[in-house]
Write an enzyme that holds these catalytic residues in place. Structure first.
Site, mmCIF file in Angstrom:
data_model
loop_
_atom_site.group_PDB
_atom_site.id
_atom_site.type_symbol
_atom_site.label_atom_id
_atom_site.label_comp_id
_atom_site.label_asym_id
_atom_site.label_seq_id
_atom_site.Cartn_x
_atom_site.Cartn_y
_atom_site.Cartn_z
ATOM 1 N N GLU A 1 0.828 -1.203 0.000
ATOM 2 C CA GLU A 1 0.000 0.000 0.000
ATOM 3 C C GLU A 1 0.866 1.259 0.000
ATOM 4 O O GLU A 1 0.665 2.166 -0.793
ATOM 5 C CB GLU A 1 -0.928 0.007 1.222
ATOM 6 C CG GLU A 1 -2.042 -1.026 1.155
ATOM 7 C CD GLU A 1 -3.103 -0.679 0.118
ATOM 8 O OE1 GLU A 1 -3.244 0.510 -0.220
ATOM 9 O OE2 GLU A 1 -3.765 -1.608 -0.362
ATOM 10 N N LYS B 1 20.176 6.750 22.756
ATOM 11 C CA LYS B 1 19.994 5.299 22.820
ATOM 12 C C LYS B 1 21.293 4.614 23.215
ATOM 13 O O LYS B 1 21.289 3.644 23.997
ATOM 14 C CB LYS B 1 19.490 4.767 21.475
ATOM 15 C CG LYS B 1 19.073 3.305 21.517
ATOM 16 C CD LYS B 1 18.260 2.920 20.294
ATOM 17 C CE LYS B 1 17.739 1.503 20.433
ATOM 18 N NZ LYS B 1 16.890 1.096 19.278
ATOM 19 N N ARG C 1 9.273 1.231 6.855
ATOM 20 C CA ARG C 1 8.028 0.537 7.183
ATOM 21 C C ARG C 1 7.258 0.276 5.894
ATOM 22 O O ARG C 1 7.034 1.188 5.093
ATOM 23 C CB ARG C 1 7.182 1.380 8.140
ATOM 24 C CG ARG C 1 5.887 0.691 8.586
ATOM 25 C CD ARG C 1 5.111 1.603 9.532
ATOM 26 N NE ARG C 1 5.954 2.016 10.642
ATOM 27 C CZ ARG C 1 5.906 3.234 11.193
ATOM 28 N NH1 ARG C 1 5.095 4.148 10.710
ATOM 29 N NH2 ARG C 1 6.690 3.519 12.222
ATOM 30 N N GLU D 1 16.487 -1.561 9.504
ATOM 31 C CA GLU D 1 15.384 -2.257 10.162
ATOM 32 C C GLU D 1 14.135 -2.130 9.290
ATOM 33 O O GLU D 1 13.739 -1.022 8.929
ATOM 34 C CB GLU D 1 15.101 -1.671 11.543
ATOM 35 C CG GLU D 1 13.994 -2.436 12.276
ATOM 36 C CD GLU D 1 13.551 -1.753 13.560
ATOM 37 O OE1 GLU D 1 13.618 -2.394 14.619
ATOM 38 O OE2 GLU D 1 13.121 -0.583 13.491
ATOM 39 N N HIS E 1 1.175 4.568 19.991
ATOM 40 C CA HIS E 1 2.288 5.494 20.168
ATOM 41 C C HIS E 1 1.797 6.853 20.679
ATOM 42 O O HIS E 1 2.408 7.449 21.580
ATOM 43 C CB HIS E 1 3.024 5.680 18.839
ATOM 44 C CG HIS E 1 4.158 6.650 18.897
ATOM 45 N ND1 HIS E 1 5.372 6.353 19.467
ATOM 46 C CD2 HIS E 1 4.255 7.939 18.461
ATOM 47 C CE1 HIS E 1 6.165 7.405 19.390
ATOM 48 N NE2 HIS E 1 5.517 8.378 18.787
#
Length: 249
Positions: A51, A66, A90, A152, A168
């Site tokens: 999509e 981090k 993503r 990732e 979130h």
């Protein structure tokens, strides 16, 4: 600031810039791969399993925060070794089966090294989070060297993505101290989204079966190809190479 200090600062800045650019180029290469898969699938199957996609690059500040939380030394080699999600992409699909189809196609690409697979669809997180995560190393060719850069990859359905976005926002609003009642409702919403995914996939499969049951329309479709919105009729001479006209089975 004296001349030596200026030169040292310029060199340090260039090192950081090249470090971050490698991850940016890795995302560019990955997005090209995904675009090729989308177009090929559309041409061959008249269907696009993807999509939309969204990529992001962590800021240097976020990377250092981090690294500090993990308790590692602050250096570029340390960042490269311990922070694996600097570059992230993503992929949002329509159906659960598309997630595994895209994952398989990516894992079959010889220049990608799959370092890790986490299946939060078969094994959701306790809060209800669902997604398929891949950690992949992709070669990036710089002017003077080749680097294998980690990216990732998160692959999920539209429903999973909507739920993750809502979760979130709620955690951000409550500064991670979410009331138990809302946590329970989030988990229930995740279960509802999963049920919707399964129902929509079942409807999709039934529609596909109906379409395949129309042989005349299928035969005409098989005689045409479309590339970049250009439609071409396959010449009869090429059709004869397969032995029979599609209409004649």
């Amino acid at each position: 600031m004296n001349t030596l200090q200026i030169e040292q600062f310029r060199k340090f800045k260039n090192e950081i810039t090249r470090f971050m650019m490698a991850y940016k180029f890795a995302l560019d290469a990955f997005e090209t791969k995904i675009e090729i898969l989308k177009e090929e699938f559309q041409f061959l199957h008249d269907y696009n399993p993807i999509e939309h996609t969204k990529s992001r690059l962590k800021s240097p500040e976020s990377i250092l925060n981090k690294l500090h939380k993990k308790g590692h030394e602050i250096s570029l080699p340390s960042i490269r070794e311990h922070i694996k999600d600097i570059a992230g992409i993503r992929i949002t699909c329509s159906f659960i089966s598309d997630i595994y189809r895209i994952s398989e196609m990516l894992q079959n690409q010889s220049d990608l090294t799959i370092l890790e697979v986490k299946d939060y669809i078969q094994h959701p997180k306790p809060n209800g989070y669902r997604s398929l995560h891949l950690l992949a190393a992709i070669p990036v060719f710089m002017s003077d060297r080749q680097e294998n850069v980690c990216v990732e990859v998160q692959i999920r359905t539209i429903a999973m993505d909507f739920w993750a976005s809502l979760e979130h926002k709620i955690y951000y609003k409550y500064d991670k101290a979410v009331p138990p009642r809302l946590l329970q409702e989030l988990k229930e919403a995740s279960d509802s989204a999963s049920a919707l995914d399964r129902k929509m996939e079942r409807l999709h499969n039934e529609i596909a079966e109906v379409k395949e049951a129309q042989p005349l329309e299928l035969a005409e479709t098989m005689k045409r190809i479309s590339i970049n919105n250009q439609h071409y009729q396959i010449p009869e001479a090429l059709l004869r190479l397969i032995g029979d006209d599609p209409e004649n089975g």
